[in-house]
Design a protein around this motif. Structure first.
Motif, PDB file in Angstrom:
ATOM      1  N   ALA A 155       0.824  -1.207   0.000  1.00  5.75           N
ATOM      2  CA  ALA A 155       0.000   0.000   0.000  1.00  5.75           C
ATOM      3  C   ALA A 155       0.862   1.262   0.000  1.00  5.75           C
ATOM      4  O   ALA A 155       0.576   2.237  -0.716  1.00  5.75           O
ATOM      5  CB  ALA A 155      -0.928  -0.002   1.207  1.00  5.75           C
ATOM      6  N   ARG A 188       1.201   4.031  -3.033  1.00  2.00           N
ATOM      7  CA  ARG A 188       0.969   5.470  -2.861  1.00  2.00           C
ATOM      8  C   ARG A 188       2.094   6.281  -3.502  1.00  2.00           C
ATOM      9  O   ARG A 188       1.842   7.346  -4.082  1.00  2.00           O
ATOM     10  CB  ARG A 188       0.851   5.814  -1.370  1.00  2.00           C
ATOM     11  N   SER A 201      -3.539   2.460  -7.107  1.00  2.00           N
ATOM     12  CA  SER A 201      -4.165   1.590  -6.124  1.00  2.00           C
ATOM     13  C   SER A 201      -3.256   0.369  -5.930  1.00  2.00           C
ATOM     14  O   SER A 201      -2.479   0.027  -6.834  1.00  2.00           O
ATOM     15  CB  SER A 201      -5.536   1.127  -6.600  1.00  2.00           C
ATOM     16  N   ARG A 232      -3.890  -2.744  -6.045  1.00  2.00           N
ATOM     17  CA  ARG A 232      -4.152  -3.779  -7.052  1.00  2.00           C
ATOM     18  C   ARG A 232      -3.505  -3.418  -8.392  1.00  2.00           C
ATOM     19  O   ARG A 232      -2.879  -4.257  -9.037  1.00  2.00           O
ATOM     20  CB  ARG A 232      -5.666  -3.951  -7.220  1.00  2.00           C
ATOM     21  N   THR A 233      -3.643  -2.156  -8.790  1.00  2.00           N
ATOM     22  CA  THR A 233      -3.026  -1.722 -10.046  1.00  2.00           C
ATOM     23  C   THR A 233      -1.502  -1.779  -9.929  1.00  2.00           C
ATOM     24  O   THR A 233      -0.796  -2.196 -10.860  1.00  2.00           O
ATOM     25  CB  THR A 233      -3.475  -0.301 -10.398  1.00  2.00           C
ATOM     26  N   TYR A 234      -0.983  -1.386  -8.776  1.00  2.00           N
ATOM     27  CA  TYR A 234       0.469  -1.401  -8.567  1.00  2.00           C
ATOM     28  C   TYR A 234       1.020  -2.811  -8.676  1.00  2.00           C
ATOM     29  O   TYR A 234       2.061  -3.033  -9.320  1.00  2.00           O
ATOM     30  CB  TYR A 234       0.788  -0.808  -7.196  1.00  2.00           C
TER      31      TYR A 234
END
Length: 328
Positions: A238, A242, A247, A249-251
Protein backbone atom coordinates in the motif's frame (compact mmCIF):
# COMPACT_ATOMS: atom_id res chain seq x y z
CA UNK A 1 41.24 -31.87 -7.33
CA UNK A 2 44.26 -32.59 -9.51
CA UNK A 3 46.02 -29.58 -10.88
CA UNK A 4 44.02 -27.04 -8.84
CA UNK A 5 45.80 -24.47 -6.68
CA UNK A 6 44.06 -22.63 -3.86
CA UNK A 7 43.13 -19.16 -5.05
CA UNK A 8 43.60 -20.02 -8.74
CA UNK A 9 41.87 -17.32 -10.77
CA UNK A 10 42.47 -18.75 -14.24
CA UNK A 11 39.45 -18.53 -16.55
CA UNK A 12 39.05 -20.21 -19.94
CA UNK A 13 36.25 -19.48 -22.39
CA UNK A 14 35.35 -21.60 -25.41
CA UNK A 15 35.25 -20.07 -28.88
CA UNK A 16 33.42 -21.96 -31.62
CA UNK A 17 32.86 -21.49 -35.36
CA UNK A 18 29.96 -19.26 -36.28
CA UNK A 19 29.74 -17.62 -32.87
CA UNK A 20 28.76 -14.05 -32.10
CA UNK A 21 31.53 -12.29 -30.23
CA UNK A 22 29.12 -10.74 -27.72
CA UNK A 23 29.11 -13.56 -25.20
CA UNK A 24 32.88 -14.02 -25.38
CA UNK A 25 33.13 -10.24 -25.05
CA UNK A 26 31.13 -10.40 -21.81
CA UNK A 27 33.62 -12.86 -20.35
CA UNK A 28 36.57 -10.81 -21.62
CA UNK A 29 35.19 -7.59 -20.16
CA UNK A 30 34.64 -9.04 -16.69
CA UNK A 31 37.53 -11.48 -16.35
CA UNK A 32 40.05 -10.50 -19.03
CA UNK A 33 40.68 -6.80 -18.44
CA UNK A 34 43.27 -5.92 -15.78
CA UNK A 35 41.83 -4.32 -12.66
CA UNK A 36 44.83 -2.74 -10.90
CA UNK A 37 42.47 -0.51 -8.92
CA UNK A 38 41.44 -3.55 -6.86
CA UNK A 39 43.97 -4.76 -4.34
CA UNK A 40 43.14 -8.42 -4.96
CA UNK A 41 44.55 -11.09 -7.31
CA UNK A 42 42.53 -10.69 -10.50
CA UNK A 43 41.67 -13.27 -13.15
CA UNK A 44 43.77 -14.47 -16.07
CA UNK A 45 41.76 -15.25 -19.20
CA UNK A 46 42.45 -17.70 -22.02
CA UNK A 47 40.29 -18.03 -25.13
CA UNK A 48 40.27 -21.65 -26.31
CA UNK A 49 38.86 -23.58 -29.26
CA UNK A 50 38.36 -27.22 -30.12
CA UNK A 51 40.83 -26.72 -32.96
CA UNK A 52 43.49 -24.08 -32.22
CA UNK A 53 43.93 -21.59 -35.03
CA UNK A 54 41.45 -19.33 -36.81
CA UNK A 55 37.84 -19.54 -35.59
CA UNK A 56 35.35 -18.03 -38.07
CA UNK A 57 32.87 -15.61 -36.51
CA UNK A 58 29.55 -14.11 -37.49
CA UNK A 59 30.15 -11.34 -40.01
CA UNK A 60 33.09 -12.92 -41.80
CA UNK A 61 35.77 -12.09 -39.23
CA UNK A 62 37.96 -14.66 -37.52
CA UNK A 63 39.37 -15.06 -34.04
CA UNK A 64 42.77 -16.73 -33.81
CA UNK A 65 43.81 -18.65 -30.71
CA UNK A 66 46.66 -21.09 -30.10
CA UNK A 67 44.83 -22.64 -27.14
CA UNK A 68 42.86 -25.86 -27.32
CA UNK A 69 40.72 -28.11 -25.15
CA UNK A 70 43.60 -29.16 -22.90
CA UNK A 71 44.01 -25.50 -21.95
CA UNK A 72 40.25 -25.20 -21.44
CA UNK A 73 40.17 -28.18 -19.10
CA UNK A 74 43.15 -26.91 -17.09
CA UNK A 75 41.52 -23.63 -16.00
CA UNK A 76 39.98 -23.08 -12.58
CA UNK A 77 36.85 -21.61 -14.18
CA UNK A 78 35.60 -22.94 -17.52
CA UNK A 79 32.97 -21.01 -19.46
CA UNK A 80 30.98 -22.25 -22.45
CA UNK A 81 29.24 -19.19 -23.94
CA UNK A 82 27.09 -21.05 -26.43
CA UNK A 83 26.94 -23.97 -28.83
CA UNK A 84 26.94 -23.79 -32.64
CA UNK A 85 23.64 -25.69 -32.91
CA UNK A 86 21.34 -26.64 -30.03
CA UNK A 87 20.03 -29.62 -32.00
CA UNK A 88 23.49 -31.20 -32.30
CA UNK A 89 25.22 -32.98 -29.43
CA UNK A 90 28.58 -31.58 -28.31
CA UNK A 91 31.61 -33.32 -29.76
CA UNK A 92 33.17 -36.20 -27.83
CA UNK A 93 36.33 -34.13 -27.45
CA UNK A 94 34.47 -31.23 -25.82
CA UNK A 95 32.50 -33.62 -23.61
CA UNK A 96 35.74 -35.21 -22.44
CA UNK A 97 37.33 -31.81 -21.74
CA UNK A 98 34.34 -30.59 -19.72
CA UNK A 99 34.18 -33.79 -17.72
CA UNK A 100 37.91 -33.66 -17.03
CA UNK A 101 37.71 -30.04 -15.92
CA UNK A 102 34.82 -30.76 -13.57
CA UNK A 103 36.43 -33.92 -12.22
CA UNK A 104 39.60 -31.99 -11.46
CA UNK A 105 37.70 -29.36 -9.49
CA UNK A 106 37.00 -26.60 -12.00
CA UNK A 107 34.02 -24.30 -11.72
CA UNK A 108 32.07 -24.83 -14.96
CA UNK A 109 29.72 -22.16 -16.32
CA UNK A 110 27.47 -21.70 -19.32
CA UNK A 111 25.92 -18.67 -20.97
CA UNK A 112 22.72 -19.02 -22.98
CA UNK A 113 22.79 -22.18 -25.15
CA UNK A 114 26.10 -23.27 -23.60
CA UNK A 115 23.92 -25.23 -21.16
CA UNK A 116 23.43 -27.80 -23.93
CA UNK A 117 27.15 -28.58 -23.89
CA UNK A 118 27.15 -28.99 -20.10
CA UNK A 119 24.06 -31.17 -20.28
CA UNK A 120 25.58 -33.23 -23.10
CA UNK A 121 28.58 -33.86 -20.86
CA UNK A 122 26.27 -35.07 -18.09
CA UNK A 123 27.29 -32.24 -15.76
CA UNK A 124 23.72 -31.04 -15.25
CA UNK A 125 22.14 -34.39 -14.41
CA UNK A 126 20.07 -34.08 -11.23
CA UNK A 127 20.71 -30.34 -11.00
CA UNK A 128 18.69 -27.19 -11.58
CA UNK A 129 19.88 -25.34 -14.65
CA UNK A 130 18.71 -22.62 -16.97
CA UNK A 131 19.18 -21.45 -20.53
CA UNK A 132 17.55 -18.94 -22.86
CA UNK A 133 13.77 -19.16 -22.50
CA UNK A 134 13.31 -20.12 -26.15
CA UNK A 135 15.61 -23.14 -25.71
CA UNK A 136 14.37 -24.26 -22.28
CA UNK A 137 11.67 -26.69 -23.54
CA UNK A 138 14.17 -28.35 -25.89
CA UNK A 139 16.76 -28.68 -23.14
CA UNK A 140 14.17 -30.33 -20.88
CA UNK A 141 13.08 -32.76 -23.62
CA UNK A 142 16.58 -33.76 -24.68
CA UNK A 143 17.95 -34.02 -21.14
CA UNK A 144 15.11 -35.16 -18.86
CA UNK A 145 17.47 -35.64 -15.90
CA UNK A 146 18.13 -31.90 -15.83
CA UNK A 147 15.71 -29.81 -13.76
CA UNK A 148 15.32 -26.93 -16.19
CA UNK A 149 14.16 -23.64 -14.69
CA UNK A 150 13.20 -21.25 -17.51
CA UNK A 151 12.25 -18.35 -15.24
CA UNK A 152 15.58 -17.26 -13.74
CA UNK A 153 18.43 -15.15 -15.09
CA UNK A 154 21.07 -17.50 -13.71
CA UNK A 155 21.55 -20.38 -11.30
CA UNK A 156 24.51 -21.00 -9.01
CA UNK A 157 24.83 -24.63 -7.98
CA UNK A 158 28.28 -24.27 -6.48
CA UNK A 159 30.63 -25.84 -9.01
CA UNK A 160 28.14 -25.60 -11.89
CA UNK A 161 26.58 -22.29 -12.93
CA UNK A 162 24.22 -21.60 -15.81
CA UNK A 163 22.67 -18.43 -17.19
CA UNK A 164 19.85 -17.47 -19.49
CA UNK A 165 20.14 -15.41 -22.68
CA UNK A 166 23.30 -13.58 -23.63
CA UNK A 167 22.88 -10.48 -21.46
CA UNK A 168 22.17 -12.69 -18.44
CA UNK A 169 25.77 -13.83 -18.83
CA UNK A 170 26.75 -10.42 -17.49
CA UNK A 171 24.59 -11.01 -14.42
CA UNK A 172 26.27 -14.36 -13.87
CA UNK A 173 29.81 -13.06 -14.36
CA UNK A 174 29.25 -10.21 -11.90
CA UNK A 175 27.75 -12.75 -9.48
CA UNK A 176 30.95 -14.81 -9.74
CA UNK A 177 33.03 -11.71 -8.97
CA UNK A 178 30.84 -11.18 -5.92
CA UNK A 179 31.40 -14.79 -4.87
CA UNK A 180 35.15 -14.49 -5.26
CA UNK A 181 35.79 -10.93 -4.09
CA UNK A 182 32.72 -9.66 -2.26
CA UNK A 183 29.99 -7.10 -2.81
CA UNK A 184 32.13 -3.95 -2.93
CA UNK A 185 34.31 -5.13 -5.81
CA UNK A 186 31.39 -6.68 -7.69
CA UNK A 187 29.47 -3.42 -7.39
CA UNK A 188 32.49 -1.49 -8.66
CA UNK A 189 32.80 -3.78 -11.68
CA UNK A 190 29.08 -3.37 -12.38
CA UNK A 191 29.40 0.42 -12.22
CA UNK A 192 32.24 0.31 -14.75
CA UNK A 193 30.02 -1.78 -17.02
CA UNK A 194 27.13 0.65 -16.40
CA UNK A 195 24.84 -2.18 -15.34
CA UNK A 196 23.03 -2.89 -12.05
CA UNK A 197 25.00 -5.19 -9.74
CA UNK A 198 21.91 -7.37 -9.51
CA UNK A 199 18.82 -7.52 -11.73
CA UNK A 200 15.60 -8.66 -10.12
CA UNK A 201 12.93 -10.82 -11.66
CA UNK A 202 13.37 -13.63 -14.11
CA UNK A 203 13.22 -14.36 -17.80
CA UNK A 204 9.44 -14.19 -17.83
CA UNK A 205 9.65 -10.42 -18.10
CA UNK A 206 11.50 -10.78 -21.43
CA UNK A 207 9.50 -13.50 -23.15
CA UNK A 208 8.24 -12.06 -26.45
CA UNK A 209 7.55 -8.78 -24.68
CA UNK A 210 7.59 -5.47 -26.59
CA UNK A 211 9.50 -2.49 -25.28
CA UNK A 212 7.32 -0.88 -22.63
CA UNK A 213 5.60 2.32 -23.66
CA UNK A 214 3.14 2.53 -20.79
CA UNK A 215 3.72 5.74 -18.80
CA UNK A 216 2.79 3.80 -15.66
CA UNK A 217 6.17 2.06 -15.96
CA UNK A 218 7.87 5.37 -15.11
CA UNK A 219 5.82 5.52 -11.94
CA UNK A 220 6.92 1.98 -11.06
CA UNK A 221 10.54 2.94 -11.67
CA UNK A 222 10.11 5.99 -9.47
CA UNK A 223 8.64 3.91 -6.66
CA UNK A 224 11.57 1.48 -6.94
CA UNK A 225 14.08 4.31 -6.61
CA UNK A 226 12.22 5.66 -3.61
CA UNK A 227 12.07 2.22 -1.99
CA UNK A 228 15.81 1.67 -2.35
CA UNK A 229 16.38 4.89 -0.45
CA UNK A 230 13.98 3.83 2.36
CA UNK A 231 14.78 0.13 2.86
CA UNK A 232 15.01 0.45 6.63
CA UNK A 233 11.48 1.80 6.98
CA UNK A 234 8.32 -0.31 7.42
CA UNK A 235 7.17 -0.83 3.83
CA UNK A 236 3.98 -2.36 2.50
CA UNK A 237 2.46 -2.73 -0.93
CA UNK A 238 0.00 0.00 0.00
CA UNK A 239 2.82 2.42 0.83
CA UNK A 240 4.72 1.63 -2.37
CA UNK A 241 1.51 2.03 -4.36
CA UNK A 242 0.97 5.47 -2.86
CA UNK A 243 4.43 6.48 -4.02
CA UNK A 244 3.42 5.45 -7.54
CA UNK A 245 0.01 7.13 -7.21
CA UNK A 246 -1.76 3.85 -7.92
CA UNK A 247 -4.17 1.59 -6.12
CA UNK A 248 -2.46 -1.47 -4.57
CA UNK A 249 -4.15 -3.78 -7.05
CA UNK A 250 -3.03 -1.72 -10.05
CA UNK A 251 0.47 -1.40 -8.57
CA UNK A 252 0.80 -5.15 -8.12
CA UNK A 253 -0.13 -5.73 -11.74
CA UNK A 254 2.21 -3.11 -13.18
CA UNK A 255 5.08 -4.05 -10.86
CA UNK A 256 4.91 -7.71 -11.88
CA UNK A 257 4.84 -6.76 -15.55
CA UNK A 258 7.83 -4.45 -15.17
CA UNK A 259 10.02 -6.68 -13.00
CA UNK A 260 8.77 -10.26 -13.30
CA UNK A 261 8.24 -10.56 -9.56
CA UNK A 262 6.08 -9.18 -6.74
CA UNK A 263 6.86 -5.99 -4.77
CA UNK A 264 7.33 -7.85 -1.48
CA UNK A 265 9.61 -10.50 -2.92
CA UNK A 266 11.62 -7.80 -4.67
CA UNK A 267 11.83 -5.81 -1.43
CA UNK A 268 13.02 -8.83 0.54
CA UNK A 269 15.70 -9.58 -2.04
CA UNK A 270 16.89 -5.96 -1.96
CA UNK A 271 17.18 -6.07 1.81
CA UNK A 272 19.12 -9.33 1.72
CA UNK A 273 21.52 -7.93 -0.85
CA UNK A 274 21.94 -4.70 1.10
CA UNK A 275 23.01 -6.81 4.06
CA UNK A 276 25.89 -8.48 2.21
CA UNK A 277 28.23 -5.53 2.48
CA UNK A 278 27.49 -5.25 6.22
CA UNK A 279 28.32 -8.93 6.71
CA UNK A 280 31.49 -8.58 4.65
CA UNK A 281 32.80 -5.27 5.92
CA UNK A 282 31.64 -5.02 9.56
CA UNK A 283 31.55 -7.15 12.70
CA UNK A 284 28.02 -6.05 13.57
CA UNK A 285 25.92 -8.85 15.10
CA UNK A 286 23.39 -10.45 12.81
CA UNK A 287 20.60 -8.83 14.83
CA UNK A 288 22.00 -5.37 14.04
CA UNK A 289 22.49 -6.23 10.37
CA UNK A 290 18.88 -7.40 10.14
CA UNK A 291 17.59 -4.17 11.63
CA UNK A 292 19.91 -2.01 9.52
CA UNK A 293 18.39 -3.29 6.27
CA UNK A 294 14.79 -3.21 7.40
CA UNK A 295 13.91 -6.71 8.62
CA UNK A 296 11.58 -6.71 11.60
CA UNK A 297 13.37 -9.59 13.33
CA UNK A 298 16.58 -11.64 13.04
CA UNK A 299 14.47 -14.77 12.54
CA UNK A 300 12.78 -13.28 9.48
CA UNK A 301 16.15 -12.08 8.17
CA UNK A 302 17.76 -15.49 8.56
CA UNK A 303 14.82 -17.17 6.83
CA UNK A 304 14.91 -14.90 3.79
CA UNK A 305 18.71 -14.84 3.68
CA UNK A 306 18.74 -18.64 3.58
CA UNK A 307 16.20 -18.72 0.78
CA UNK A 308 18.12 -16.21 -1.32
CA UNK A 309 21.72 -17.20 -0.60
CA UNK A 310 21.35 -20.88 0.39
CA UNK A 311 23.36 -20.35 3.54
CA UNK A 312 23.03 -18.47 6.82
CA UNK A 313 24.26 -14.92 7.44
CA UNK A 314 26.91 -16.16 9.86
CA UNK A 315 28.11 -18.86 7.46
CA UNK A 316 28.23 -16.32 4.62
CA UNK A 317 30.36 -14.00 6.77
CA UNK A 318 32.75 -16.81 7.71
CA UNK A 319 33.06 -17.95 4.11
CA UNK A 320 33.71 -14.43 2.88
CA UNK A 321 36.31 -13.77 5.55
CA UNK A 322 37.99 -17.09 4.73
CA UNK A 323 38.17 -16.13 1.04
CA UNK A 324 39.52 -12.71 1.89
CA UNK A 325 42.23 -14.20 4.10
CA UNK A 326 43.50 -16.64 1.47
CA UNK A 327 46.96 -15.91 0.14
CA UNK A 328 47.21 -14.78 -3.47
Amino acid sequence: MAGRVEGDRSVAVLAYPGMSVFETGIVTEVFGLPRPEFDVPWYTLTVCAERPGPVPLVGGAALHTPYGLDDLAAAATVIVPGVPDVTVAPSPALVAALRRAHRDGARVMSICSGAFALAGAGLLDGRRATTHWRYAPLLARRHPRVRVDPDVLYLDDGDILTSAGSAAGLDLCVHVVRRDHGAAIANAVARRLVIPPHRDGGQAQFVEAPVAVDPDDDRIAGSIDWTLAHLTEPLTVARLARQAHMSPRTYLRHFARATGTSPIRWLVDQRVRASLALLEETDAPVEEVAAAVGFDSPVTYRHHFGRAMRTSPSAYRRAFRARADRPA
